[in-house]
Structure formats: structure tokens, C-alpha cells
Scaffold this motif. Structure first.
Motif, PDB file in Angstrom:
ATOM      1  N   SER A 253       1.151   9.187  -5.915  1.00 37.15           N
ATOM      2  CA  SER A 253       1.496  10.564  -5.588  1.00 37.15           C
ATOM      3  C   SER A 253       2.452  11.139  -6.632  1.00 37.15           C
ATOM      4  O   SER A 253       2.291  12.280  -7.077  1.00 37.15           O
ATOM      5  N   LYS A 254       3.433  10.355  -7.026  1.00 38.54           N
ATOM      6  CA  LYS A 254       4.382  10.786  -8.051  1.00 38.54           C
ATOM      7  C   LYS A 254       3.650  11.027  -9.375  1.00 38.54           C
ATOM      8  O   LYS A 254       3.897  12.013 -10.062  1.00 38.54           O
ATOM      9  N   GLN A 255       2.727  10.128  -9.703  1.00 41.56           N
ATOM     10  CA  GLN A 255       1.985  10.262 -10.958  1.00 41.56           C
ATOM     11  C   GLN A 255       1.111  11.525 -10.929  1.00 41.56           C
ATOM     12  O   GLN A 255       1.057  12.263 -11.909  1.00 41.56           O
ATOM     13  N   ARG A 256       0.449  11.786  -9.793  1.00 38.23           N
ATOM     14  CA  ARG A 256      -0.384  12.992  -9.692  1.00 38.23           C
ATOM     15  C   ARG A 256       0.469  14.245  -9.840  1.00 38.23           C
ATOM     16  O   ARG A 256       0.067  15.211 -10.464  1.00 38.23           O
ATOM     17  N   GLY A 257       1.688  14.209  -9.262  1.00 38.66           N
ATOM     18  CA  GLY A 257       2.588  15.348  -9.378  1.00 38.66           C
ATOM     19  C   GLY A 257       3.007  15.579 -10.814  1.00 38.66           C
ATOM     20  O   GLY A 257       3.099  16.718 -11.274  1.00 38.66           O
TER      21      GLY A 257
ATOM     22  N   ASP B  12       0.828  -1.208   0.000  1.00 36.69           N
ATOM     23  CA  ASP B  12       0.000   0.000   0.000  1.00 36.69           C
ATOM     24  C   ASP B  12       0.863   1.260   0.000  1.00 36.69           C
ATOM     25  O   ASP B  12       0.543   2.247  -0.672  1.00 36.69           O
ATOM     26  N   LEU B  13       1.961   1.244   0.752  1.00 39.09           N
ATOM     27  CA  LEU B  13       2.871   2.392   0.780  1.00 39.09           C
ATOM     28  C   LEU B  13       3.518   2.630  -0.585  1.00 39.09           C
ATOM     29  O   LEU B  13       3.646   3.775  -1.034  1.00 39.09           O
ATOM     30  N   VAL B  14       3.914   1.554  -1.245  1.00 40.58           N
ATOM     31  CA  VAL B  14       4.523   1.675  -2.570  1.00 40.58           C
ATOM     32  C   VAL B  14       3.503   2.244  -3.560  1.00 40.58           C
ATOM     33  O   VAL B  14       3.798   3.188  -4.308  1.00 40.58           O
ATOM     34  N   VAL B  15       2.302   1.702  -3.555  1.00 38.06           N
ATOM     35  CA  VAL B  15       1.255   2.184  -4.466  1.00 38.06           C
ATOM     36  C   VAL B  15       0.954   3.657  -4.198  1.00 38.06           C
ATOM     37  O   VAL B  15       0.865   4.467  -5.129  1.00 38.06           O
TER      38      VAL B  15
END
Length: 159
Positions: free
Chosen positions: A151-155, A143-146
């Protein structure tokens, strides 16, 4: 239990040897991360540090085969490994999941452990491996990795 006690004793006798080995671990982690980046230059490389094993609830765990004075050096070893993983990730430009921080309240003896205690079972039949992640621990790490990747993708999408 005897095997476990034998495995813990070298760490308990001279934890500085284990701490010194962390620098070697950091180099090897960096090698793996760099090789992943070399083989897949467009990939997002993520390093995940270790789950906390000896959390604050350890005192509530009577079956722990460690003397109280053995716990602080082993906690220091865990912190050193987390630092080594973070340093390797930073030096390689990899993302980092701090499973050690997320699992502080989920060590051996906690109400919801993410790592099993000293009691073992037959791992080939689904039994626990002493001091290894539980299903709950691995699910939390996934879950932390996802979450990090989302978050990176949204950024990236916001740019």
C-alpha cells in the motif's frame, strides 16, 4: 500448567504494576525503532503490535487457567501494549501494523486462533509454546506487513 499459573499470578495480583511497565516498554520500542532508522536511514521501518490473546471467545475455552476476574486486567494490559507500540511508532515515524486489532476474533478459544492456549509442547519439535502465535497467526501478521508495504509503495508510485 503449574509454571503457567505461577507466571500469570503476578499480573493477576497487581495489574497496575504491569501497566506501569508498559511505559518502559514504549521507551524501549522507540529506542529499537530509532536505532533501526539510524542504522538504515533509507529503510521503511515497521512496528508490529501484539496479537490478541484473550479475545471474546475466551469464555468458550474451559481449560484457561485464569479466573474470570483476571481477564479484564489482562485485556487492559494487551490494550496498553498496543497503545505503547502505536505511540512509539508514531514518535519515530515508523509504520504500524495493528496485529492486535486484526486478531480480535482470533484469540485463545476462537474457532481460528492465531495464538495458542495454555497447553504447550516441545517447541524444538514443532510443538506450541503457550500463549504464543500459531503458524496461522504469524502468517496473518506477515500478510498484514506485506499489505502495508504494498500500500505504501502504491502510494509512492501514484505521486
Amino acid at each position: 500448567r503449574e509454571w503457567l499459573a505461577e507466571q500469570e499470578q503476578p499480573l493477576a495480583r497487581d495489574p497496575s504494576d504491569s501497566i506501569a511497565a508498559v511505559s518502559v516498554a514504549e521507551q524501549r520500542i522507540a529506542e529499537v525503532l530509532n536505532e533501526a532508522k539510524r542504522r538504515a536511514p533509507a529503510a521503511t521501518v515497521v512496528a508490529v503490535d501484539y496479537l490478541t490473546i484473550l479475545g471474546p471467545d475466551l469464555a468458550d475455552y474451559p481449560d484457561m487457567p485464569l479466573a474470570p476476574e483476571q481477564v479484564p486486567p489482562l485485556r487492559a494490559l494487551g490494550a496498553a501494549l498496543a497503545g505503547a507500540t502505536a505511540s512509539a511508532a508514531r514518535s519515530c515515524g515508523a509504520l504500524l501494523v495493528r496485529a492486535s486489532a486484526a486478531s480480535q476474533q482470533h484469540g485463545v478459544g476462537s474457532p481460528e486462533p492465531w495464538v495458542g492456549g495454555p497447553e504447550g509442547g516441545d517447541p524444538l519439535r514443532g510443538g506450541p509454546i503457550p500463549f504464543h502465535p500459531t503458524l496461522a497467526g504469524m502468517t496473518a501478521v506477515a500478510d498484514l506487513v506485506v499489505s502495508l508495504l504494498q500500500s505504501k509503495q502504491r502510494g509512492a508510485e501514484a505521486r
